[in-house]
Motif scaffolding. Structure first.
Motif, PDB file in Angstrom:
ATOM      1  N   ARG A  65      -8.202  31.001 -68.019  1.00 28.31           N
ATOM      2  CA  ARG A  65      -9.080  30.187 -68.863  1.00 28.31           C
ATOM      3  C   ARG A  65     -10.321  29.755 -68.093  1.00 28.31           C
ATOM      4  NH1 ARG A  65      -5.934  25.443 -70.434  1.00 28.31           N
ATOM      5  NH2 ARG A  65      -7.276  24.106 -69.205  1.00 28.31           N
TER       6      ARG A  65
ATOM      7  N   ALA B 263      -9.073  22.586 -77.188  1.00 32.56           N
ATOM      8  CA  ALA B 263      -9.835  23.831 -77.341  1.00 32.56           C
ATOM      9  C   ALA B 263     -11.029  23.610 -78.267  1.00 32.56           C
ATOM     10  CB  ALA B 263      -8.937  24.947 -77.872  1.00 32.56           C
TER      11      ALA B 263
ATOM     12  N   VAL C 173     -14.273  32.846 -77.034  1.00 27.89           N
ATOM     13  CA  VAL C 173     -13.079  32.993 -77.871  1.00 27.89           C
ATOM     14  C   VAL C 173     -11.848  33.206 -76.988  1.00 27.89           C
ATOM     15  CG1 VAL C 173     -11.958  34.452 -79.612  1.00 27.89           C
ATOM     16  CG2 VAL C 173     -14.369  33.797 -79.887  1.00 27.89           C
ATOM     17  N   LEU C 174     -11.985  34.024 -75.963  1.00 30.88           N
ATOM     18  CA  LEU C 174     -10.859  34.259 -75.045  1.00 30.88           C
ATOM     19  C   LEU C 174     -10.412  32.960 -74.385  1.00 30.88           C
ATOM     20  CD1 LEU C 174      -8.963  36.289 -73.695  1.00 30.88           C
ATOM     21  CD2 LEU C 174     -10.717  36.603 -71.929  1.00 30.88           C
TER      22      LEU C 174
ATOM     23  N   SER D 102     -10.597  29.949 -75.538  1.00 33.51           N
ATOM     24  CA  SER D 102      -9.852  29.154 -76.527  1.00 33.51           C
ATOM     25  C   SER D 102      -8.469  29.723 -76.784  1.00 33.51           C
ATOM     26  CB  SER D 102     -10.620  29.094 -77.847  1.00 33.51           C
ATOM     27  OG  SER D 102     -11.868  28.476 -77.703  1.00 33.51           O
ATOM     28  N   LEU D 103      -8.377  31.042 -76.935  1.00 28.95           N
ATOM     29  CA  LEU D 103      -7.078  31.663 -77.212  1.00 28.95           C
ATOM     30  C   LEU D 103      -6.105  31.448 -76.062  1.00 28.95           C
ATOM     31  CD1 LEU D 103      -8.215  34.985 -78.935  1.00 28.95           C
ATOM     32  CD2 LEU D 103      -7.173  32.964 -80.015  1.00 28.95           C
TER      33      LEU D 103
ATOM     34  N   LEU E 226     -11.363  26.664 -85.421  1.00 25.96           N
ATOM     35  CA  LEU E 226     -10.410  25.798 -84.718  1.00 25.96           C
ATOM     36  C   LEU E 226     -10.241  24.466 -85.444  1.00 25.96           C
ATOM     37  CD1 LEU E 226     -11.499  26.468 -81.016  1.00 25.96           C
ATOM     38  CD2 LEU E 226      -9.442  27.329 -82.171  1.00 25.96           C
TER      39      LEU E 226
ATOM     40  N   HIS F 299      -6.240  28.948 -73.993  1.00 23.79           N
ATOM     41  CA  HIS F 299      -5.934  27.519 -74.044  1.00 23.79           C
ATOM     42  C   HIS F 299      -4.839  27.239 -75.074  1.00 23.79           C
ATOM     43  CE1 HIS F 299      -7.983  23.356 -73.409  1.00 23.79           C
ATOM     44  NE2 HIS F 299      -6.681  23.260 -73.361  1.00 23.79           N
ATOM     45  N   LEU F 300      -4.920  27.891 -76.212  1.00 25.46           N
ATOM     46  CA  LEU F 300      -3.920  27.681 -77.258  1.00 25.46           C
ATOM     47  C   LEU F 300      -2.549  28.245 -76.886  1.00 25.46           C
ATOM     48  CD1 LEU F 300      -6.018  28.502 -80.441  1.00 25.46           C
ATOM     49  CD2 LEU F 300      -5.324  26.244 -79.602  1.00 25.46           C
ATOM     50  N   SER F 301      -2.534  29.285 -76.069  1.00 22.52           N
ATOM     51  CA  SER F 301      -1.285  29.982 -75.820  1.00 22.52           C
ATOM     52  C   SER F 301      -0.431  29.385 -74.709  1.00 22.52           C
ATOM     53  CB  SER F 301      -1.547  31.455 -75.528  1.00 22.52           C
ATOM     54  OG  SER F 301      -2.242  31.592 -74.304  1.00 22.52           O
TER      55      SER F 301
ATOM     56  N   TRP G 210     -16.455  29.944 -84.717  1.00 18.12           N
ATOM     57  CA  TRP G 210     -15.213  29.799 -83.957  1.00 18.12           C
ATOM     58  C   TRP G 210     -14.825  28.330 -83.839  1.00 18.12           C
ATOM     59  CZ3 TRP G 210     -11.000  32.075 -83.085  1.00 18.12           C
ATOM     60  CH2 TRP G 210     -10.134  31.665 -82.072  1.00 18.12           C
TER      61      TRP G 210
END
Length: 135
Positions: free
Chosen positions: A114, A57, A96-97, A99-100, A18, A102-104, A14
């Motif tokens: 987060r 992230a 993973v959640l 990070s996702l 990234l 954080h990205l969104s 993961w």
């Protein structure tokens, strides 16, 4: 492969994913002459908000990998993966959640979610450390 080793491999993968995403976008920015090759900062502060979140992230993964990854490796090397196996995939899912999310977004709700995801990881890590110390 044990769940612990699979989750550890997933965690490393993961972080790599990234990094590859960030470098692919950076490569496109250089190829299109939007940013000179020497125009990047480690935190992407001179790029879009998404690129800044992506850098953070990735850094979050790299910062926590030695701590949580070491617990997983210690468990496997010590023959105590029965301690880490039951929660290994939950740990990876929370990572993973985080990070996702954080990205969104950086909305208040996203930041709260987060943090909750990171709190799950910390709780699992503390549990693993205590159990490994007592084993």
């Amino acid at each position: 492969m044990s769940p612990t080793l699979a989750a550890f491999t997933g965690f490393v993968s993961w972080a790599l994913c990234l990094l590859v995403l960030m470098e692919a976008i950076r490569t496109k920015l250089v190829a299109t002459k939007a940013v000179p090759a020497n125009g990047f900062t480690p935190d992407n502060s001179n790029l879009s908000p998404f690129m800044q979140r992506l850098a953070r992230a990735h850094a979050n993964c790299v910062e926590s990998l030695p701590i949580f990854g070491s617990l997983m490796v210690i468990a496997v090397v010590a023959g105590k993966s029965a301690i880490t196996d039951p929660l290994a995939y939950y740990f990876l899912a929370a990572r993973v959640l985080q990070s996702l999310i954080h990205l969104s977004s950086v909305s208040a709700m996203a930041v709260t979610l987060r943090f909750a995801s990171f709190a799950v990881q910390m709780g699992i890590g503390v549990y693993w450390a205590a159990r490994l110390l007592l084993a």
